[in-house]
Write a protein that holds these residues in place. Structure first.
Motif, PDB file in Angstrom:
ATOM      1  N   ILE A   1       0.840  -1.191   0.000  1.00 52.95           N
ATOM      2  CA  ILE A   1       0.000   0.000   0.000  1.00 52.95           C
ATOM      3  C   ILE A   1       0.879   1.246   0.000  1.00 52.95           C
ATOM      4  N   GLY A   2       0.618   2.137  -0.958  1.00 49.98           N
ATOM      5  CA  GLY A   2       1.390   3.367  -1.066  1.00 49.98           C
ATOM      6  C   GLY A   2       0.627   4.579  -0.585  1.00 49.98           C
ATOM      7  N   LYS A   3       0.980   5.728  -1.137  1.00 50.63           N
ATOM      8  CA  LYS A   3       0.322   6.973  -0.771  1.00 50.63           C
ATOM      9  C   LYS A   3      -1.160   6.927  -1.120  1.00 50.63           C
ATOM     10  N   TYR A   4      -1.953   7.567  -0.307  1.00 50.96           N
ATOM     11  CA  TYR A   4      -3.396   7.655  -0.528  1.00 50.96           C
ATOM     12  C   TYR A   4      -4.033   6.271  -0.630  1.00 50.96           C
ATOM     13  N   TYR A   5      -3.408   5.276   0.027  1.00 46.72           N
ATOM     14  CA  TYR A   5      -3.938   3.916   0.114  1.00 46.72           C
ATOM     15  C   TYR A   5      -4.099   3.253  -1.255  1.00 46.72           C
ATOM     16  N   THR A   6      -3.231   3.604  -2.175  1.00 50.94           N
ATOM     17  CA  THR A   6      -3.241   2.952  -3.480  1.00 50.94           C
ATOM     18  C   THR A   6      -2.376   1.691  -3.430  1.00 50.94           C
ATOM     19  N   ILE A   7      -2.743   0.710  -4.254  1.00 55.36           N
ATOM     20  CA  ILE A   7      -1.975  -0.536  -4.314  1.00 55.36           C
ATOM     21  C   ILE A   7      -0.813  -0.345  -5.286  1.00 55.36           C
ATOM     22  N   GLU A   8       0.406  -0.417  -4.763  1.00 55.56           N
ATOM     23  CA  GLU A   8       1.582  -0.195  -5.596  1.00 55.56           C
ATOM     24  C   GLU A   8       2.229  -1.496  -6.071  1.00 55.56           C
ATOM     25  N   GLY A   9       1.716  -2.607  -5.622  1.00 54.28           N
ATOM     26  CA  GLY A   9       2.277  -3.890  -6.032  1.00 54.28           C
ATOM     27  C   GLY A   9       1.948  -4.966  -5.019  1.00 54.28           C
ATOM     28  N   PHE A  10       2.698  -6.063  -5.102  1.00 53.21           N
ATOM     29  CA  PHE A  10       2.456  -7.189  -4.200  1.00 53.21           C
ATOM     30  C   PHE A  10       3.788  -7.732  -3.695  1.00 53.21           C
ATOM     31  N   LYS A  11       3.826  -8.030  -2.418  1.00 54.73           N
ATOM     32  CA  LYS A  11       4.952  -8.753  -1.838  1.00 54.73           C
ATOM     33  C   LYS A  11       4.539 -10.219  -1.775  1.00 54.73           C
ATOM     34  N   VAL A  12       5.197 -11.047  -2.568  1.00 53.25           N
ATOM     35  CA  VAL A  12       4.833 -12.463  -2.669  1.00 53.25           C
ATOM     36  C   VAL A  12       5.830 -13.284  -1.863  1.00 53.25           C
ATOM     37  N   SER A  13       5.300 -14.068  -0.941  1.00 55.89           N
ATOM     38  CA  SER A  13       6.151 -14.909  -0.100  1.00 55.89           C
ATOM     39  C   SER A  13       6.103 -16.356  -0.585  1.00 55.89           C
ATOM     40  N   PHE A  14       7.249 -17.009  -0.548  1.00 57.62           N
ATOM     41  CA  PHE A  14       7.373 -18.420  -0.901  1.00 57.62           C
ATOM     42  C   PHE A  14       8.007 -19.117   0.304  1.00 57.62           C
TER      43      PHE A  14
ATOM     44  N   ASN B   1      14.977 -30.932   5.623  1.00 55.79           N
ATOM     45  CA  ASN B   1      15.170 -29.704   6.385  1.00 55.79           C
ATOM     46  C   ASN B   1      14.434 -29.782   7.724  1.00 55.79           C
ATOM     47  N   ASP B   2      15.023 -29.201   8.749  1.00 52.57           N
ATOM     48  CA  ASP B   2      14.373 -29.168  10.060  1.00 52.57           C
ATOM     49  C   ASP B   2      13.304 -28.085  10.121  1.00 52.57           C
ATOM     50  N   ASN B   3      13.498 -27.002   9.366  1.00 53.14           N
ATOM     51  CA  ASN B   3      12.590 -25.867   9.439  1.00 53.14           C
ATOM     52  C   ASN B   3      12.174 -25.415   8.048  1.00 53.14           C
ATOM     53  N   TRP B   4      11.172 -24.552   8.036  1.00 55.69           N
ATOM     54  CA  TRP B   4      10.706 -23.954   6.790  1.00 55.69           C
ATOM     55  C   TRP B   4      11.706 -22.897   6.316  1.00 55.69           C
ATOM     56  N   ILE B   5      11.785 -22.727   5.005  1.00 48.62           N
ATOM     57  CA  ILE B   5      12.609 -21.675   4.389  1.00 48.62           C
ATOM     58  C   ILE B   5      11.663 -20.664   3.752  1.00 48.62           C
ATOM     59  N   ARG B   6      11.913 -19.391   3.960  1.00 47.62           N
ATOM     60  CA  ARG B   6      11.022 -18.346   3.460  1.00 47.62           C
ATOM     61  C   ARG B   6      11.787 -17.361   2.574  1.00 47.62           C
ATOM     62  N   LYS B   7      11.211 -17.067   1.402  1.00 47.78           N
ATOM     63  CA  LYS B   7      11.759 -16.077   0.483  1.00 47.78           C
ATOM     64  C   LYS B   7      10.636 -15.115   0.102  1.00 47.78           C
ATOM     65  N   GLU B   8      11.008 -13.866  -0.190  1.00 48.21           N
ATOM     66  CA  GLU B   8      10.015 -12.869  -0.591  1.00 48.21           C
ATOM     67  C   GLU B   8      10.493 -12.121  -1.823  1.00 48.21           C
ATOM     68  N   ILE B   9       9.549 -11.812  -2.713  1.00 51.26           N
ATOM     69  CA  ILE B   9       9.831 -11.041  -3.923  1.00 51.26           C
ATOM     70  C   ILE B   9       8.749  -9.986  -4.080  1.00 51.26           C
ATOM     71  N   ASN B  10       9.132  -8.768  -4.426  1.00 49.55           N
ATOM     72  CA  ASN B  10       8.171  -7.702  -4.701  1.00 49.55           C
ATOM     73  C   ASN B  10       7.867  -7.650  -6.193  1.00 49.55           C
ATOM     74  N   PHE B  11       6.576  -7.697  -6.534  1.00 48.95           N
ATOM     75  CA  PHE B  11       6.122  -7.541  -7.908  1.00 48.95           C
ATOM     76  C   PHE B  11       5.339  -6.237  -8.013  1.00 48.95           C
ATOM     77  N   ARG B  12       5.571  -5.489  -9.062  1.00 49.30           N
ATOM     78  CA  ARG B  12       4.922  -4.188  -9.186  1.00 49.30           C
ATOM     79  C   ARG B  12       3.476  -4.307  -9.648  1.00 49.30           C
ATOM     80  N   GLU B  13       3.204  -5.208 -10.593  1.00 53.95           N
ATOM     81  CA  GLU B  13       1.874  -5.228 -11.199  1.00 53.95           C
ATOM     82  C   GLU B  13       1.181  -6.583 -11.127  1.00 53.95           C
ATOM     83  N   LYS B  14       1.769  -7.548 -10.465  1.00 54.24           N
ATOM     84  CA  LYS B  14       1.182  -8.881 -10.540  1.00 54.24           C
ATOM     85  C   LYS B  14       1.332  -9.623  -9.226  1.00 54.24           C
ATOM     86  N   LYS B  15       0.572 -10.692  -9.097  1.00 51.50           N
ATOM     87  CA  LYS B  15       0.662 -11.612  -7.978  1.00 51.50           C
ATOM     88  C   LYS B  15       0.566 -13.027  -8.535  1.00 51.50           C
ATOM     89  N   ILE B  16       0.776 -14.032  -7.701  1.00 51.26           N
ATOM     90  CA  ILE B  16       0.732 -15.421  -8.141  1.00 51.26           C
ATOM     91  C   ILE B  16      -0.668 -15.973  -7.912  1.00 51.26           C
TER      92      ILE B  16
END
Length: 325
Positions: free
Chosen positions: A123-136, A143-158
């Motif tokens: 969420i950006g200025k004036y509550y506009t959607i500026e993109g999506f933070k997608v977590s994997f 593996n003993d634990n979960w692995i987490r990665k994040e990528i920012n997409f400007r115009e899309k989501k999965i």
């Protein structure tokens, strides 16, 4: 719709027999201790109370295996096969939000992975959607634990993900076909397949996308819906042609039957299951109805698979194809 006769107590603790078509499974009750299995081919439901499934949510399915998360305890998450009664415990993902949960293979295979994908608005200025933070977030038995990665997409989501030929593929909200690589280095790349529905981002309709592997081929099943009402009014089906790097529209699925719903999907041959081919069965979250889409006639039929389930607001049924042995 015929209800089965009251089973004996011992039978109530056992899963229904595997079939050629998947079961639609709803977990309910005061403490989610009841599981109701609905069969499309039988047109009836079976009420069970399998101990390993009590108080849990079905998050993903693969070849008879269920990813089960305990609703009341973060320490009880298992992979469970209702037919063989095998189960494997895995670490909890209590604090990980997601909208896609994918099991890539049975747990005895070396490449078995549980993948969680979550889209969070930026969420950006004036509550506009500026993109999506997608977590994997993913876990492998080594593996003993979960692995987490994040990528920012400007115009899309999965919007959709599946495992095909040992690789994880995804569709984003612009209908791009992507390859997700978890190891040895995490990364996402476009595989060069022509985008589904060129110009889809400019259309005034929404899409519910599902990727389904069927008999060695990959299909994209797109539910077309009004963006404001989120109700599907039509489907489009595409088959992946990797040689030509294009999606080919399928006007008739022949004997194939597709089953899609919130967080799950399956398929079968209609002639083997005793149901009509060229059909798509689909369900919504928080909706007790089951919908049947005739691909040829473009018509939708509505049924009530679980008349014994009362709470519509917490309706989270999943398709589960119990492996035939």
């Amino acid at each position: 719709m015929e209800k089965e006769q009251q089973p004996r107590k011992a039978l109530r603790l056992q899963p229904p027999p595997p079939r050629r078509d998947p079961w639609l499974v709803q977990i309910h009750g005061k403490k989610e201790e009841i599981q109701t299995f609905f069969s499309v081919s039988e047109g009836r439901y079976h009420v069970k109370s399998i101990p390993e499934m009590r108080g849990k949510r079905i998050c993903a399915t693969y070849q008879g295996w269920l990813v089960l998360k305990n609703l009341y305890s973060s320490a009880d998450c298992i992979l469970f096969n209702p037919i063989s009664l095998q189960k494997f415990e895995f670490p909890s993902w209590e604090t990980t939000p997601y909208h896609i949960c994918l099991l890539t293979s049975p747990p005895e295979q070396p490449n078995c992975t549980i993948l969680l994908v979550g889209n969070k608005r930026i969420i950006g200025k004036y509550y506009t959607i500026e993109g999506f933070k997608v977590s994997f977030t993913f876990w492998h038995p080594k593996n003993d634990n979960w692995i987490r990665k994040e990528i920012n997409f400007r115009e899309k989501k999965i919007n959709a993900a599946t495992c095909f030929n040992g690789k994880i593929y995804m569709l984003d909200s612009l209908q791009n076909f992507l390859l997700l690589e978890l190891e040895p280095e995490f990364g996402i790349r476009d595989v060069g397949v022509r985008r589904l529905r060129e110009g889809a981002d400019k259309e005034q309709i929404g899409f519910k996308s599902t990727l389904i592997e069927s008999d060695g081929e990959l299909f994209a099943v797109l539910g077309l819906c009004h963006p404001d009402f989120d109700q599907i009014f039509d489907f489009e089906i595409y088959r992946l042609n990797l040689d030509e790097k294009v999606w080919e529209m399928v006007e008739n699925t022949g004997d194939r039957v597709f089953f899609v719903g919130f967080g799950s999907c399956a398929w079968c041959w209609g002639s083997e299951a005793g149901i009509k081919g060229n059909t798509i069965y689909f369900a919504y979250e928080n909706d007790r109805c089951l919908y049947e889409f005739d691909v040829e006639e473009k018509s939708i039929t509505v049924t009530l698979p679980f008349p014994n389930v009362k709470n519509n607001w917490d309706y989270t049924a999943r398709w589960a194809l119990l492996a035939l042995v």
